[in-house]
Design a protein around this motif. Structure first.
Motif, PDB file in Angstrom:
ATOM      1  N   THR A  64      43.560  20.943  43.510  1.00  0.00           N
ATOM      2  CA  THR A  64      42.643  21.843  43.077  1.00  0.00           C
ATOM      3  C   THR A  64      43.148  23.131  42.358  1.00  0.00           C
ATOM      4  OG1 THR A  64      43.317  23.345  44.928  1.00  0.00           O
ATOM      5  CG2 THR A  64      41.379  21.462  45.699  1.00  0.00           C
ATOM      6  N   HIS A  66      42.949  26.367  41.569  1.00  0.00           N
ATOM      7  CA  HIS A  66      42.438  27.739  41.595  1.00  0.00           C
ATOM      8  C   HIS A  66      42.498  29.119  41.128  1.00  0.00           C
ATOM      9  CE1 HIS A  66      44.286  26.744  46.259  1.00  0.00           C
ATOM     10  NE2 HIS A  66      43.354  25.931  46.164  1.00  0.00           N
ATOM     11  N   ARG A  77      43.837  34.353  45.793  1.00  0.00           N
ATOM     12  CA  ARG A  77      42.665  33.813  44.841  1.00  0.00           C
ATOM     13  C   ARG A  77      41.956  34.746  45.179  1.00  0.00           C
ATOM     14  NH1 ARG A  77      40.217  27.913  47.782  1.00  0.00           N
ATOM     15  NH2 ARG A  77      39.911  27.323  45.076  1.00  0.00           N
ATOM     16  N   GLN A  79      37.951  34.028  44.142  1.00  0.00           N
ATOM     17  CA  GLN A  79      36.869  33.120  44.296  1.00  0.00           C
ATOM     18  C   GLN A  79      35.647  33.389  43.649  1.00  0.00           C
ATOM     19  OE1 GLN A  79      36.467  31.164  48.305  1.00  0.00           O
ATOM     20  NE2 GLN A  79      38.194  31.172  48.100  1.00  0.00           N
ATOM     21  N   ASN A  80      34.957  33.434  42.337  1.00  0.00           N
ATOM     22  CA  ASN A  80      33.925  33.003  41.929  1.00  0.00           C
ATOM     23  C   ASN A  80      33.248  32.404  40.865  1.00  0.00           C
ATOM     24  OD1 ASN A  80      35.375  33.430  39.369  1.00  0.00           O
ATOM     25  ND2 ASN A  80      35.531  36.009  39.661  1.00  0.00           N
ATOM     26  N   GLU A  81      32.116  32.664  40.089  1.00  0.00           N
ATOM     27  CA  GLU A  81      31.740  31.479  39.698  1.00  0.00           C
ATOM     28  C   GLU A  81      32.679  30.252  38.213  1.00  0.00           C
ATOM     29  OE1 GLU A  81      28.672  29.715  39.750  1.00  0.00           O
ATOM     30  OE2 GLU A  81      28.529  31.274  41.240  1.00  0.00           O
ATOM     31  N   ALA A  83      35.391  30.177  38.717  1.00  0.00           N
ATOM     32  CA  ALA A  83      36.872  29.975  39.605  1.00  0.00           C
ATOM     33  C   ALA A  83      35.900  28.092  39.823  1.00  0.00           C
ATOM     34  CB  ALA A  83      36.954  30.749  41.246  1.00  0.00           C
ATOM     35  N   ARG A  84      34.750  28.352  40.237  1.00  0.00           N
ATOM     36  CA  ARG A  84      33.874  27.158  40.452  1.00  0.00           C
ATOM     37  C   ARG A  84      34.185  26.090  39.022  1.00  0.00           C
ATOM     38  NH1 ARG A  84      29.735  25.079  44.244  1.00  0.00           N
ATOM     39  NH2 ARG A  84      28.773  23.330  43.485  1.00  0.00           N
ATOM     40  N   ASP A  87      37.349  24.041  38.403  1.00  0.00           N
ATOM     41  CA  ASP A  87      37.795  23.609  39.524  1.00  0.00           C
ATOM     42  C   ASP A  87      36.689  22.840  40.648  1.00  0.00           C
ATOM     43  OD1 ASP A  87      39.670  23.017  41.575  1.00  0.00           O
ATOM     44  OD2 ASP A  87      38.060  23.952  42.851  1.00  0.00           O
ATOM     45  N   TRP A 326      44.977  37.847  35.318  1.00  0.00           N
ATOM     46  CA  TRP A 326      44.286  37.013  36.998  1.00  0.00           C
ATOM     47  C   TRP A 326      44.957  35.442  35.632  1.00  0.00           C
ATOM     48  CZ3 TRP A 326      38.083  36.841  36.619  1.00  0.00           C
ATOM     49  CH2 TRP A 326      37.373  37.437  37.049  1.00  0.00           C
TER      50      TRP A 326
END
Length: 399
Positions: A64, A66, A77, A79-81, A83-84, A87, A326
């Protein structure tokens, strides 16, 4: 069977006297061509190279990615759009696993050390990461340390595309050279070995018997005569039935055909496979040489997989992110070869020292979270971390 005149030199026939026998040799003209390895075969069609590259690409694709943020208390970590997108779904046609697999395969084989991905954006938002086939990409030098990337005839600045490089060249350090030159000779050797084995096993020139007959006899001059001789004297209707042959006209010798062991082909193939494994950085047992060893596998993850992961991380971070705190990071923990007992021992040690919570321990050994295990405890009394001073041995009188 008798062997006549074995080891004796053949005497010359005297004038006026018939020569009773002759030796016949066979020139394997057609089969010799079958054993020769002709034509060009790319590295993508070499089984050993494909196996090694596929092993690297599958491992890379299974990690994965991150999106991390560097904070004062450590890396956390995010987690937002974005990152999606990186990944989970880099584009509408591929998953992250296939996307990373394509990058590694292109880097090591088709792209000769280069892989280009075009980031498609709209209003400053990343919409897709589109892989560009190597046939559509050309790198144009622009000065001693700069270059342009041409995709299907349209030029782009290197900052506008993702350009992944492995094994940078000495003349153009911004362009990769790959391992094509290093693998060329050993790949040809492996191809020749496969052709030799195939041609040898399918060759018709592997007789188990040689029948030597009088060359001057009219009965054995033609094919039909020799066939009649085999039917009459050699072939039998029952197993174990003795042969009855005329003395002085027919001599039968048993021979042992040349085998692949005689050629030492297996030893050369083993050496070439080990060479391919060394060049590409995979353990030899991946190519069927030797046995699996856990320490060697873990070293392969640290010394080969992670450097490739770092070059992809750095290119994604440098080209896609604007915030300096980031960065992207591959999660490689699942790739290492762990024994479940080792994981449990590590988790237990971290749990009793207050470093990990109970649910973090359960996650480490593959179990779902349980209620009441989110609080960290410490030492033998398993007190909450904020009550470390309430241990009985630290209280006067033991109360």
């Amino acid at each position: 069977m008798s062997r006549k005149n074995k080891g004796r030199p053949t005497a010359r026939a005297e004038p006026g006297k018939k020569k009773r026998s002759c030796s016949v040799g066979v020139w394997m003209g057609r089969d010799e061509k079958d054993l020769a390895c002709m034509g060009y075969t790319s590295l993508a069609h070499n089984p050993e190279v494909c196996t090694a590259v596929d092993a690297i690409a599958r491992l890379m694709g299974s990690m994965t990615i991150h999106l991390m943020e560097n904070t004062g208390s450590g890396d956390v970590r995010v987690q937002n759009e974005l990152a999606r997108k990186v990944d989970i779904e880099p584009n509408v046609a591929m998953t992250r696993s296939n996307f990373i697999h394509w990058i590694i395969k292109t880097l090591l084989i088709e792209g000769a050390g280069n892989a280009v991905v075009f980031p498609r954006t709209r209003r400053g938002i990343l919409r897709a990461l589109e892989p560009v086939p190597p046939a559509f990409v050309t790198f144009l030098p622009d000065g001693p340390a700069a270059y342009r990337v041409s995709i299907a005839g349209k030029e782009y600045d290197p900052d506008d595309v993702l350009h992944f490089v492995v094994n940078p060249g000495s003349y153009y350090p911004w362009m990769g050279e790959g391992y094509r030159v290093a693998l060329l000779d050993v790949a040809n050797n492996l191809k020749q070995a496969a052709a030799t084995e195939k041609g040898f096993m399918s060759s018709k020139w592997k007789p188990s018997l040689i029948v030597k007959v009088d060359a001057l006899s009219e009965g054995f001059a033609g094919r039909e005569g020799r066939r009649n001789m085999l039917d009459e004297y050699v072939e039998s209707g029952e197993a174990g039935e003795p042969w009855i042959i005329p003395g002085g006209q027919i001599d039968v010798e048993q021979v042992r055909p040349l085998t692949l062991s005689d050629l030492a082909l297996a030893d050369f193939v083993k050496l070439d496979k080990a060479t391919v494994a060394s060049i590409l950085g995979v353990p030899p047992f991946v190519l069927g040489v030797g046995e699996f060893r856990r320490d060697e596998w873990n070293n392969f993850i640290s010394a080969r997989i992670m450097p490739l992961a770092r070059l992809i991380e750095q290119e994604l971070t440098r080209k896609l992110l604007y915030r300096p705190d980031w960065f992207f990071r591959f999660n490689a923990r699942s790739l290492y070869s762990y024994d479940l007992k080792d994981l449990a021992d590590i988790a237990d040690a971290q749990y009793i020292r207050g470093i990990m919570s109970g649910n973090e321990v359960r996650d480490m050994i593959g179990m779902p979270p349980a209620p009441g295990l989110d609080e960290r405890v410490i030492l033998e009394n398993y007190l909450p971390i904020d009550r470390i001073g309430d241990q009985k041995k630290l209280v006067q009188g033991g109360e």
